[in-house]
Motif scaffolding. Structure first.
Motif, mmCIF file in Angstrom:
data_model
loop_
_atom_site.group_PDB
_atom_site.id
_atom_site.type_symbol
_atom_site.label_atom_id
_atom_site.label_comp_id
_atom_site.label_asym_id
_atom_site.label_seq_id
_atom_site.Cartn_x
_atom_site.Cartn_y
_atom_site.Cartn_z
ATOM 1 N N LEU A 101 0.833 -1.196 0.000
ATOM 2 C CA LEU A 101 0.000 0.000 0.000
ATOM 3 C C LEU A 101 0.868 1.248 0.000
ATOM 4 C CD1 LEU A 101 -2.832 1.322 0.285
ATOM 5 C CD2 LEU A 101 -2.498 1.198 2.756
ATOM 6 N N LEU A 102 1.933 1.245 0.794
ATOM 7 C CA LEU A 102 2.794 2.427 0.921
ATOM 8 C C LEU A 102 3.733 2.589 -0.265
ATOM 9 C CD1 LEU A 102 3.726 2.178 4.724
ATOM 10 C CD2 LEU A 102 1.976 3.614 3.655
ATOM 11 N N THR A 103 4.181 1.483 -0.859
ATOM 12 C CA THR A 103 5.189 1.569 -1.924
ATOM 13 C C THR A 103 4.612 1.469 -3.330
ATOM 14 O OG1 THR A 103 5.587 -0.817 -1.772
ATOM 15 C CG2 THR A 103 6.985 0.630 -0.444
ATOM 16 N N LEU A 104 3.386 0.947 -3.466
ATOM 17 C CA LEU A 104 2.823 0.779 -4.800
ATOM 18 C C LEU A 104 1.542 1.572 -5.007
ATOM 19 C CD1 LEU A 104 2.977 -0.694 -7.558
ATOM 20 C CD2 LEU A 104 1.583 -2.515 -6.548
ATOM 21 N N TRP A 105 0.568 1.409 -4.107
ATOM 22 C CA TRP A 105 -0.746 1.996 -4.340
ATOM 23 C C TRP A 105 -0.847 3.452 -3.896
ATOM 24 C CZ3 TRP A 105 -2.373 -0.974 -7.713
ATOM 25 C CH2 TRP A 105 -2.322 -2.351 -7.605
ATOM 26 N N LEU A 106 -0.313 3.767 -2.723
ATOM 27 C CA LEU A 106 -0.432 5.139 -2.222
ATOM 28 C C LEU A 106 0.230 6.164 -3.140
ATOM 29 C CD1 LEU A 106 -1.680 6.642 0.154
ATOM 30 C CD2 LEU A 106 0.518 6.479 1.337
ATOM 31 N N PRO A 107 1.367 5.862 -3.781
ATOM 32 C CA PRO A 107 2.000 6.861 -4.665
ATOM 33 C C PRO A 107 1.313 7.046 -6.018
ATOM 34 C CG PRO A 107 3.627 5.305 -3.791
ATOM 35 C CD PRO A 107 2.286 4.718 -3.530
ATOM 36 N N VAL A 108 0.209 6.312 -6.274
ATOM 37 C CA VAL A 108 -0.394 6.391 -7.614
ATOM 38 C C VAL A 108 -0.866 7.808 -7.929
ATOM 39 C CG1 VAL A 108 -2.355 5.662 -9.012
ATOM 40 C CG2 VAL A 108 -1.028 3.974 -7.752
ATOM 41 N N LEU A 109 -1.694 8.382 -7.065
ATOM 42 C CA LEU A 109 -2.200 9.737 -7.336
ATOM 43 C C LEU A 109 -1.101 10.786 -7.324
ATOM 44 C CD1 LEU A 109 -5.668 9.780 -5.541
ATOM 45 C CD2 LEU A 109 -5.183 9.728 -7.992
ATOM 46 N N PRO A 110 -0.203 10.811 -6.310
ATOM 47 C CA PRO A 110 0.914 11.766 -6.405
ATOM 48 C C PRO A 110 1.774 11.525 -7.637
ATOM 49 C CG PRO A 110 0.736 10.896 -4.174
ATOM 50 C CD PRO A 110 -0.197 10.104 -5.016
ATOM 51 N N GLY A 111 1.955 10.239 -8.000
ATOM 52 C CA GLY A 111 2.741 9.940 -9.199
ATOM 53 C C GLY A 111 2.088 10.457 -10.462
ATOM 54 N N TRP A 112 0.748 10.327 -10.530
ATOM 55 C CA TRP A 112 0.039 10.865 -11.689
ATOM 56 C C TRP A 112 0.158 12.380 -11.732
ATOM 57 C CZ3 TRP A 112 -4.447 14.016 -11.717
ATOM 58 C CH2 TRP A 112 -4.971 14.242 -12.980
ATOM 59 N N GLY A 113 0.065 13.015 -10.572
ATOM 60 C CA GLY A 113 0.226 14.465 -10.531
ATOM 61 C C GLY A 113 1.612 14.892 -10.974
ATOM 62 N N ALA A 114 2.648 14.155 -10.510
ATOM 63 C CA ALA A 114 4.017 14.469 -10.928
ATOM 64 C C ALA A 114 4.200 14.235 -12.418
ATOM 65 C CB ALA A 114 5.005 13.623 -10.127
ATOM 66 N N PHE A 115 3.606 13.162 -12.925
ATOM 67 C CA PHE A 115 3.691 12.854 -14.351
ATOM 68 C C PHE A 115 3.071 13.974 -15.179
ATOM 69 C CE2 PHE A 115 2.417 10.707 -18.259
ATOM 70 C CZ PHE A 115 3.546 9.967 -18.568
#
Length: 813
Positions: A790-804
């Protein structure tokens, strides 16, 4: 009676059929793009019906109840008469039409239609007799009406719809009206008799259409294109009698091109061996050729940058005719349009005065003089002055006549009263076309002399690949810097030119990638999260250790940034590099774990100003060092774990594993003794590491970079290990740190090798199994793994999309 192609080939004077026409034999059957498109559309319609009835069952049942109540008051005699007429007519009318087609020597099409009807009958019977009994419920409950005795599709009319679709009734309005009226009446009686529901009838319609069009595309349609003799007969009806004719164009893979014939008239209008007129034949079946590409361009680009996606035969004839007359009236040199006509029901004819010459594509570079380029620009200036947009100013659209003059041809996509953007797009297209043949300097120089520097400056923001034709974009692959060189030539003449690209796209392909990736992530995440007992996990977890795990997970992105920065000689901004690593966490949800990060980092380095080869080498060097470090740590901590902990001795390699590894090594060694295999392996390894080794040498010469790169690599591993260890402790578990290191390294290796996005499934399974073997209970291991992922794969999805999205907006990705 409708005129057939054989009828069209007969001259009213009785001798047109005797005019010799030299042309290659046409195929007996063709596969039409329109059939494939309609098949796909029918399948989509069928899927939409299935989706609609699955989410609106109450609405469909309510509609059917209203129909039943409404028809209950209708006179019984009227319903019986309608049932009798529809039952007889729904078969009689298509059969009568089939017999009529056979008498007109169109038996092949009737045979194909009968095949489609047989396929439809088999499928519908199978659905009624097998599927309903085997799988009642769900969508089928909405398709059937009154229980499983009724049918999910209308068996009586589905084969008729398939037959009518495949036999083709275009241009025969009376037959069409009678057939579809009886099909509609049969559907209505099916509703009143509670034989089929509204949803079932809709599904029946789309299923029949899909089978009909699918059969047509698979088997092939009898070729409806008129022959050269039919074209000559149509020419004679225009008062132009031909002595002989021949096809001038070679059949190519470009299905959008018209057929071109040359004809010598009687009496002759031109001396010598040249043709008097040129005949362009527009075939009805080719009007949908290239439709998917045109539709994609229409959706992707702003409306003013594209033409119509779908054109009827009549529309194409009128558009080209109007452009030919308008081009001549504007003073631009173009072959004169003599006459137009229909050729039966399946083609149209445009008769042009023949201009002997060669297409610009066939003219050698040595013959493309400045005088010729200047003449091309003069004709283009006349187009622009008349507000005419050509839209296809490629090499095939410029004819170099035998007299040395330039003629503009291929006017099929043109537009009258065009807007400024369409005219500027034409300028950008012609600049690129001529620069590909004569170079940017000559193309811009001759254009400036005719159009002026101000007009050229207006085209600079539109010199983008997306604004050019497909053929031109293909040519630019071998000359990637051509557009830049054209801009430089224009800016050199007019330094105050605005060079910022104009916004031509509604959206970019990478926007679709982002939406699809986010949708896939949501599709995967929601079921995973829904299956968890969040309340129990939250109540039993130690939140101090959860926060520690969260901090360690966040630290991994900083570590990954240092790892990349250590192998780049240039200075990279830390903040943006961290955002790139966060964006990679989003991308790896739609790509294997070993691929997503590499692609994002390579793209990030290229956008930072690094050459593609150097960017690939840099990322390869960091990955190679990470792999070597991973293997060394796994070996070291595996030895320490096996020496100090009995609880984890099962993680040590067994004798069978050692034997297997040695056997594989021996087999690989024997294989490499074969010269051909050895050369192939050496070639692949050289291409893979040719740029990596020099990059590693550069890093070794800089102690600061070496410390940053190796430190980031070790910190990355340490951060993940701390996150996993804190996740274990959050649920009351405890393992020696060496064991946690071995578990993480092993699971990470499995996840990197797995072809699933983010190592999904493989990492969870490997972590849970390894933790259980190491001594944790199954519940604790499962909870710890879920928290860790959850902390290393799923939780970063939205912040990762924002960074992308942010990095894309800043053109850093």
């Amino acid at each position: 009676m409708t005129q057939t192609h054989d009828d069209a080939a007969r001259s009213p004077h009785g001798d047109a059929a005797g005019v010799p026409v030299d042309e290659p034999a046409q195929p007996d059957r063709i596969r039409r793009t329109s059939d494939a498109i309609r098949f796909v559309a029918s399948v989509v319609g069928l899927a939409a019906v299935m989706l609609l009835v699955s989410i609106a069952q109450q609405t469909t049942h309510g509609l059917e109840t209203d129909i039943a109540e409404g028809t209950a008051h209708a006179p019984r005699l009227l319903l019986s008469l309608a049932t009798l007429v529809s039952s007889f007519g729904v078969l009689a009318v298509p059969i009568a039409f089939g017999v009529e087609r056979v008498f007109h020597k169109d038996g092949t099409r009737v045979a194909i239609a009968l095949l489609a009807a047989a396929i439809a009958f088999g499928i519908t019977v199978s659905l009624d007799d097998l599927v309903v009994r085997a799988a009642p419920g769900g969508v089928l409950d909405s398709l059937i009406w009154g229980g499983t005795e009724t049918a999910p599709v209308h068996t009586d009319i589905a084969p008729v719809i398939a037959f009518v679709t495949a036999v083709g009734m275009a241009g025969r309005l009376r037959w069409q009206a009678a057939t579809w009226a009886l099909i509609g009446l049969a559907a209505l009686t099916g509703l009143t008799a509670s034989y089929a529901s509204v949803a079932a009838l809709a599904a029946t319609y789309f299923l029949g259409r899909a089978i009909g069009h699918g059969t047509l595309y698979t088997v092939g349609t009898p070729n409806p294109r008129p022959s050269g003799r039919a074209v000559v007969a149509a020419l004679e009806r225009l008062g132009l009698r031909a002595r002989r004719a021949a096809r001038l164009d070679e059949p190519t893979g470009d299905a959008e091109e018209a057929r071109v014939y040359g004809a010598v008239l009687d009496p002759r209008r031109r001396a010598g061996d040249d043709w008097d007129v040129e005949l362009r034949v527009l075939d009805r079946d080719q009007q949908t050729a290239g439709l998917p590409y045109r539709a994609w361009r229409l959706l992707r680009l702003r409306a003013t940058t594209t033409g119509r996606a779908l054109r009827s035969l009549r529309r194409s004839l009128e558009q080209e005719s109007l452009m030919a007359y308008a081009t001549g009236a504007a003073g631009a040199r173009t072959p004169r349009l003599v006459a137009t006509s229909e050729v039966g029901t399946e083609a149209a004819l445009l008769v042009y005065e023949h201009v002997p010459g060669r297409r610009l594509a066939d003219v050698p570079d040595s013959e493309i003089t400045d005088a010729l380029l200047t003449d091309v620009w003069r004709q283009f200036r006349a187009l622009q002055a008349g507000r005419l947009a050509h839209r296809r100013l490629q090499e095939g659209a410029v004819l170099v006549g035998a007299d040395g003059h330039a003629y503009l041809t291929d006017l099929r996509a043109g537009e009258i009263a065009a807007g400024d953007l369409a005219l500027r797009l034409d300028l950008a297209q012609l600049l690129t076309t001529l620069a590909l043949r004569a170079g940017p300097e000559r193309a811009v120089g001759t254009a400036a002399a005719i159009l002026g520097e101000e007009a050229l400056a207006s085209a600079v923001p539109l010199l983008q690949r997306v604004a050019l034709s497909r053929e031109t974009r293909t040519a630019l692959r071998h000359n990637r810097d051509l557009l830049t060189r054209i801009r430089e030539q224009i800016v050199r003449r007019k330094p105050e030119t605005a060079v910022a690209p104009a916004r031509l796209e509604r959206f970019r392909p990478r926007t679709i990638f982002s939406v699809v990736a986010l949708s896939i992530a949501a599709y995967i995440v929601i079921p995973q999260v829904a299956s968890l007992d969040i309340g129990t996990m939250a109540s039993t977890a130690n939140w101090t250790w959860v926060l520690v795990a969260l901090g360690a997970a966040a630290l991994t992105y900083v570590a990954a940034a240092f790892m990349l920065m250590g192998f780049v000689p240039e200075r990279l901004p830390l903040r943006r590099t961290v955002l790139a690593q966060l964006a990679a966490s989003f991308v790896k949800l739609v790509a294997p774990a070993a691929v997503g990060g590499v692609a994002v980092n390579t793209r990030y380095l290229q956008r930072s100003g690094m050459r593609p080869g150097a960017a690939v080498a840099t990322v390869g060097a960091s990955q190679l060092v990470g792999l070597v470090t991973h293997l060394l740590l796994l070996t070291l901590f595996g030895f320490l774990t096996g020496s100090t902990s009995q609880a984890t001795q099962n993680l040590a390699p067994s004798r069978a594993v050692v034997i297997a590894v040695l056997s594989l090594g021996l087999l690989a060694g024997l294989t490499l003794t074969v010269p051909r295999v050895r050369r192939e392996a050496a070639t692949r390894l050289k291409s893979m590491f040719s740029g990596v080794v020099p990059r590693l040498v550069d890093v070794l010469q800089s102690p600061t970079k070496l410390t940053t790169g190796l430190g980031g690599t070790l910190l990355l591993t340490l951060s993940f290990v701390l996150c996993l260890d804190a996740s274990i402790r959050a649920f009351g578990g405890s393992l020696p740190l060496t064991s946690v290191v071995v578990v993480y390294l092993t699971a990470n290796a499995v996840g990197s090798a797995a072809p699933t996005p983010g190592g999904l499934g493989a990492v969870e399974g490997a972590l849970t199994l390894a933790l259980t073997i190491s001594g944790l209970s199954a519940d604790t291991a499962t909870s710890a793994v879920l928290l860790y992922r959850l902390l290393t794969l799923w939780l970063p999805v939205l912040p990762g999309w924002g960074a992308f999205a942010y990095l894309q907006r800043k053109e850093a990705l």
